[in-house]
Scaffold this active site. Structure first.
Site, PDB file in Angstrom:
ATOM      1  CB  SER A 138      -0.905   0.012   1.229  1.00 44.92           C
ATOM      2  OG  SER A 138      -1.532   1.276   1.389  1.00 44.92           O
ATOM      3  CE1 TYR A 172      -4.592  -2.378   4.677  1.00 49.67           C
ATOM      4  CE2 TYR A 172      -3.806  -0.168   4.133  1.00 49.67           C
ATOM      5  CZ  TYR A 172      -4.233  -1.419   3.731  1.00 49.67           C
ATOM      6  OH  TYR A 172      -4.295  -1.711   2.385  1.00 49.67           O
TER       7      TYR A 172
END
Length: 276
Positions: free
Chosen positions: A160, A173
């Site tokens: 990500s 995350y």
């Protein structure tokens, strides 16, 4: 490519669905790994009806025995794995703060819906790290063994852009995806003598089932966070799942045979923009 078998974990996610269909259209044989077999078989049927080759296999990326069972079934039905796409991942509400910044007033706020850094739940954070990091490591342990001794094999992880610079509100995350990127580079070096390439793509902001409510209102307008993101994205839009297909095809193909250990942003320039 018609002889290459691609194993995709998290195959029912918005992004991986598109990757599965796109790879099948190019002649790859697709093994869809998921926990929900009804949906996975429906996707496999859709791919098959369009002239591709795909089968669904039940597996949980955090349960090694299910991955081993899936590997045996894939080897019997399609052949051994040539390319592994580690697409399983995600966030959890209990690993997310309500606000981007902590204020002193937050500590005396009686709102039970307010989650500060001090309220983050250990189990929720562990779930996020397990799903993203262990959910990448365990499938690689199982399927990369079949790549040794073959040509043109690779692992593609889904990181990500939050791995480059952590996003507000989602510490678990962001940290977990940073671990995925670091692991990608470590594994690329570790597998370099075994002929297995390891790379990752780092999607920017794509509208998915997990983040849609954070970025769009019920009427389809941008939320404040959505506005902040678009203002920080030079291309002034969210990503579409199809935007990941080109780089995925490149990294899976022998055209990238000298590319390993890279994490490539696909983010409309978000990571490159300083804000001015």
């Amino acid at each position: 490519m018609k002889e290459k078998v691609v194993v995709i974990t998290g195959a029912l996610g918005v992004l991986c669905r598109v990757l599965a269909v796109g790879l099948a259209e190019k002649g790859y044989k697709i093994a869809l790994l998921a926990r929900k077999m009804d949906e996975a078989e429906e996707l496999a049927s859709k791919i098959t009806a369009s002239g591709g080759t795909a089968f669904a296999f039940k597996a949980d990326v955090l349960k090694k025995t299910t991955l081993e069972e899936a590997r045996l079934q894939i080897n019997e039905k399609l052949g051994s794995c040539d390319i592994l796409i580690n697409g399983a991942g995600g966030n959890h509400p209990s690993g997310t703060t309500s606000n981007s910044y902590l204020s002193e007033e937050d500590l005396s706020n009686d709102n039970e819906n307010l989650t500060t850094f001090f309220d983050l739940d250990t189990k929720g954070i562990q779930y996020v790290f397990d799903l993203n990091f262990l959910g990448t490591l365990l499938p690689t342990q199982i399927f990369a063994k079949d790549m040794i001794g073959k040509q043109g094999c690779s692992v593609l992880n889904i990181s990500s852009m939050s791995s480059f610079s952590p996003l507000t509100k989602i510490p678990a995350y962001s940290g977990a995806k940073a671990a995925v990127s670091n692991f990608t580079q470590w594994l690329a070096v570790h597998f370099s003598k075994a002929g297995i390439r390891v790379n990752a793509i780092a999607p920017g902001f794509f509208l998915t089932n997990q983040n849609r409510n954070l970025l769009l209102t019920e009427s389809g307008d941008l939320t404040q966070r959505g506005h902040d993101i678009i203002n920080q994205t030079p291309m002034k839009r969210f990503g579409q799942p199809e935007d990941l297909l080109g780089i995925t095809l490149f990294l899976c193909d022998d055209a990238s045979s000298f590319v390993t250990g890279v994490i490539i942003p696909v983010d409309g320039g978000f990571n490159a923009f300083s804000g001015v």
